[in-house]
Enzyme design. Structure first.
Site, mmCIF file in Angstrom:
data_model
loop_
_atom_site.group_PDB
_atom_site.id
_atom_site.type_symbol
_atom_site.label_atom_id
_atom_site.label_comp_id
_atom_site.label_asym_id
_atom_site.label_seq_id
_atom_site.Cartn_x
_atom_site.Cartn_y
_atom_site.Cartn_z
ATOM 1 C CG ASP A 159 -1.886 -1.158 1.261
ATOM 2 O OD1 ASP A 159 -2.156 -1.722 0.184
ATOM 3 O OD2 ASP A 159 -2.349 -1.522 2.357
ATOM 4 C CG HIS B 210 -6.199 -10.707 -2.602
ATOM 5 N ND1 HIS B 210 -7.539 -10.403 -2.631
ATOM 6 C CD2 HIS B 210 -5.790 -10.512 -1.324
ATOM 7 C CE1 HIS B 210 -7.934 -10.064 -1.412
ATOM 8 N NE2 HIS B 210 -6.898 -10.116 -0.611
#
Ligand code: ADP
Ligand code: F6P
Length: 322
Positions: free
Chosen positions: A127, A253
């Site tokens: 992130d 993902h």
């Protein structure tokens, strides 16, 4: 001789294995014993702890994920859970712990240091939302995965003059979306940090077609107010008025898997080794990260009490270059 432990926590990130390898081999080079904790804080609480030798971490650097396993543990968020974890560390004679992970994991690191246990964090999350590191382990690989998806979408979008929305991960941080948009030449980017009206997105798409483009690619961060689900619902509802449909791809993902890039392997090797050096110097309670092109240590207290900001100049640049 010192005994140290290492664990990976939170969302896995490509390059975590290289960081584990660096911790283990740097520790062994100092004559220390290194223990691996399986499955993050959950494994710490249950005492899932194994000794790691130099050969145990051979052949892992080129693999994504984490050979130690990762987990999210609600129990660790409680003071009882944290005390159980410290009891396990003490019962193995472990004197310091390296925590490889993101924001939540480093909050956990800070909690352990507040209870008097020495911890050094290693900045690792796709992130890139961790204060105290300009770039974190896994970002480069995840970004390249997203970029490949943009390149592929552009091909089919151009053949059909279509508009596509690609949602990328990042939790509540827009870094991955912004960089994907910038590197992929997207027509618009939607970030949690910058409010945008769906009609403005529609205008950007229309503008792209008016400029003579054969496609329009919009990158959206999963944490944005108008994420893929909400934006596509809005476009469906207003399709007739807007004059075009928006097709949606959600990367999810897929971004977290894959072979770690050279950049991530090198960054992870340096940060993992750096964490062991910090323990050796007695400089614990810090996050080891990459700041202004060099390794740096930031107190965990500073890390967890600050929010990393998005670079507004790059938001503007992405708009100018679309
Ligand atoms: P990441 O580290 O990738 O941001 P999470 O936010 O899921 O991932 O955090 C990973 C784990 O860190 C959580 O499952 C929990 O065990 C621990 N953690 C997160 N927040 C806290 C907190 N406030 N106090 C103690 N531990 C925490
Ligand atoms: O923190 C990494 C991350 O991949 C975020 O981008 C995402 O929001 C989250 O983890 C997904 O979590 P999970 O793997 O538990 O679905």
């Amino acid at each position: 001789m010192k005994k140290i432990g290492v664990l990976t926590s939170g969302g896995d990130a490509p390059g975590m294995n290289a960081a584990i390898r660096a911790v283990v081999r740097t520790g062994i080079a100092k004559g220390w014993t290194v223990y691996g904790v399986k499955n993050g804080y959950a494994g710490l609480i249950s005492g899932n702890i194994i000794p790691l030798g130099a050969r145990d971490v051979g052949g892992i650097m080129q693999r994504g994920g984490t050979m130690l396993g990762s987990a999210r543990s609600e129990e660790f968020k409680t003071i009882e859970g944290q005390r159980k974890a410290i009891r396990q560390l003490n019962s193995h004679g472990i004197e310091a712990l390296v925590v490889i992970g993101g924001n939540g994991s480093q909050t956990g690191s800070f909690k352990l240091t507040q209870l008097g246990f020495p911890v050094v964090g290693v900045a690792s999350t796709i992130d890139n939302d961790l204060y105290g590191s300009d770039i974190t382990i896994g970002v480069d690989t995840a970004l390249n995965v997203a970029l490949e998806a943009v390149d592929r979408l552009k091909v089919t979008a151009s053949s059909h003059q279509r508009a596509f929305l690609l949602e990328v991960m990042g939790r509540d941080c827009g870094y991955l979306a912004l960089m994907t948009a910038l590197a992929g030449g997207a027509e618009a980017v939607i970030l949690p940090e910058v409010d945008i009206d769906p009609d403005d997105v529609a205008d950007r798409i229309s503008e792209a077609y008016n400029k003579g483009k054969a496609h329009a690619i919009v990158i959206v961060a999963e944490g944005a107010k108008y994420n893929a689900e909400r934006l596509s619902a809005y476009f469906k509802e207003h399709e007739e008025r807007l004059g075009f449909a928006l097709r949606v791809a959600i990367l999810g993902h897929i971004q977290r898997g894959g072979t770690p890039s050279a950049y991530d392997r090198i960054l992870a090797s340096r940060l993992g080794a750096g964490a062991v050096e910090m323990i050796d110097k007695g400089n614990t309670g810090v996050l080891v990260g990459w700041v202004n092109s060099k390794l740096d240590a930031t107190p965990l207290e500073v890390v967890v009490s600050n929010k990393k900001q998005i670079d507004r100049d790059l938001v503007q640049l992405a708009e100018i270059l679309d």
